[in-house]
Scaffold this motif. Structure first.
Motif, short mmCIF file in Angstrom:
data_model
loop_
_atom_site.label_atom_id
_atom_site.label_comp_id
_atom_site.label_asym_id
_atom_site.label_seq_id
_atom_site.Cartn_x
_atom_site.Cartn_y
_atom_site.Cartn_z
N THR A 89 0.80 -1.22 0.00
CA THR A 89 0.00 0.00 0.00
C THR A 89 0.83 1.27 0.00
O THR A 89 0.33 2.35 -0.31
CB THR A 89 -0.94 0.04 1.22
N GLU A 90 2.10 1.18 0.36
CA GLU A 90 2.93 2.38 0.44
C GLU A 90 3.38 2.79 -0.96
O GLU A 90 3.31 2.03 -1.92
CB GLU A 90 4.11 2.14 1.38
N ASN A 91 3.90 4.01 -1.06
CA ASN A 91 4.16 4.60 -2.38
C ASN A 91 5.54 4.31 -2.96
O ASN A 91 5.69 4.27 -4.18
CB ASN A 91 3.95 6.11 -2.32
N GLN A 92 6.57 4.13 -2.12
CA GLN A 92 7.91 3.91 -2.66
C GLN A 92 8.11 2.42 -2.89
O GLN A 92 8.40 1.66 -1.97
CB GLN A 92 8.98 4.46 -1.71
N LEU A 93 7.93 2.01 -4.13
CA LEU A 93 7.88 0.59 -4.46
C LEU A 93 8.99 0.20 -5.42
O LEU A 93 9.38 0.98 -6.30
CB LEU A 93 6.53 0.25 -5.11
N PHE A 94 9.45 -1.03 -5.27
CA PHE A 94 10.48 -1.57 -6.16
C PHE A 94 10.14 -3.01 -6.52
O PHE A 94 9.53 -3.74 -5.76
CB PHE A 94 11.85 -1.52 -5.47
N TRP A 95 10.59 -3.36 -7.73
CA TRP A 95 10.44 -4.72 -8.24
C TRP A 95 11.84 -5.29 -8.41
O TRP A 95 12.67 -4.74 -9.14
CB TRP A 95 9.68 -4.68 -9.56
N LEU A 96 12.12 -6.38 -7.71
CA LEU A 96 13.41 -7.05 -7.79
C LEU A 96 13.24 -8.39 -8.48
O LEU A 96 12.35 -9.17 -8.14
CB LEU A 96 14.00 -7.27 -6.39
N GLU A 97 14.11 -8.64 -9.44
CA GLU A 97 14.16 -9.95 -10.10
C GLU A 97 15.44 -10.64 -9.66
O GLU A 97 16.55 -10.19 -9.99
CB GLU A 97 14.16 -9.79 -11.62
N PHE A 98 15.29 -11.73 -8.93
CA PHE A 98 16.44 -12.51 -8.47
C PHE A 98 16.61 -13.73 -9.37
O PHE A 98 15.65 -14.47 -9.60
CB PHE A 98 16.23 -13.01 -7.04
N THR A 99 17.82 -13.94 -9.86
CA THR A 99 18.17 -15.16 -10.56
C THR A 99 19.32 -15.81 -9.80
O THR A 99 20.36 -15.19 -9.59
CB THR A 99 18.59 -14.89 -12.01
#
Length: 214
Positions: A110-120
């Motif tokens: 719900t918070e605004n500072q968002l990140f998407w991490l792709e781990f391989t």
């Protein structure tokens, strides 16, 4: 039985010169939210600064997803990637993580500072048992941050691959520090690749972009 899918949508702006991207994404947001009763959109995000949308779907009937994607194709030209997922909590159970940490995710971001991490994750030079033991420690640490510390984080494992998609809300400074202190980085960092993208919740983007004038 429901299935999980990661949907990656790239909007080909060159096919529609002069496209009003915010208005177009408003229409896409509406379609992704409820085109079929056989699908539930768990998350939908816009990749910051790019004409890309990512979404996580829970699908009860695969035809519902097919119809949603067909509706999308009638709106414009897209490159769509559909990747089957496994709930990370299910995979964590397989690894042997404490069951108190492996309850179904509340999917609360719900918070605004968002990140998407792709781990391989790879493991040359290690036995599979050693690699999975490291992954169990990592899964325990990741799920503990949500269950014990209350961090907003949602994780999904790509089916049959050593890849994980993570959605997390935190400051950029905290995320950078975290990338060095994760157990998988400390014990297998040379064989772990992370890609990071900033995100906005798609609904928030479409609401703000049409109202705020900067």
């Amino acid at each position: 039985m429901s299935q999980l899918f990661f949907i990656h949508i790239r909007i080909k702006e060159s096919s529609t010169p002069g496209m009003d991207l915010p208005m177009f994404l408003t229409k896409v947001t509406s379609l992704l939210g409820g085109y079929s009763s056989a699908t539930t959109c768990i998350h939908r995000f816009k990749v910051t600064g790019e004409p890309r949308i990512i979404a996580i779907y829970e699908v009860k009937n695969i035809l519902g997803l097919e119809r949603t994607m067909s509706g999308l194709s009638r709106m414009g030209v897209f490159d769509v990637e559909c990747i089957p997922l496994l709930a990370y909590e299910t995979f964590a159970k397989f690894l042997g993580v404490d069951q108190g940490l492996t309850q179904p995710s509340p999917h609360q971001i719900t918070e605004n500072q968002l990140f998407w991490l792709e781990f391989t994750l790879e493991y040359p030079g290690k036995k599979t048992e050693e690699f999975l033991a490291t992954w169990m420690i990592e899964a325990t640490a990741a799920l503990s941050t949500r269950v014990v510390q209350g961090r907003q984080i949602d994780l999904f494992k790509v089916l049959a691959e050593r890849k994980v998609h993570v959605f997390i809300s935190c400051s950029a400074e905290d995320l950078d520090k975290l990338s060095f202190t994760l157990p998988v980085m400390q014990e297998n960092g040379a064989n772990t690749n992370i890609k990071c993208h900033a995100l906005q919740k798609l609904d928030d983007y479409t609401n703000r972009i049409n109202k705020e004038h900067l």
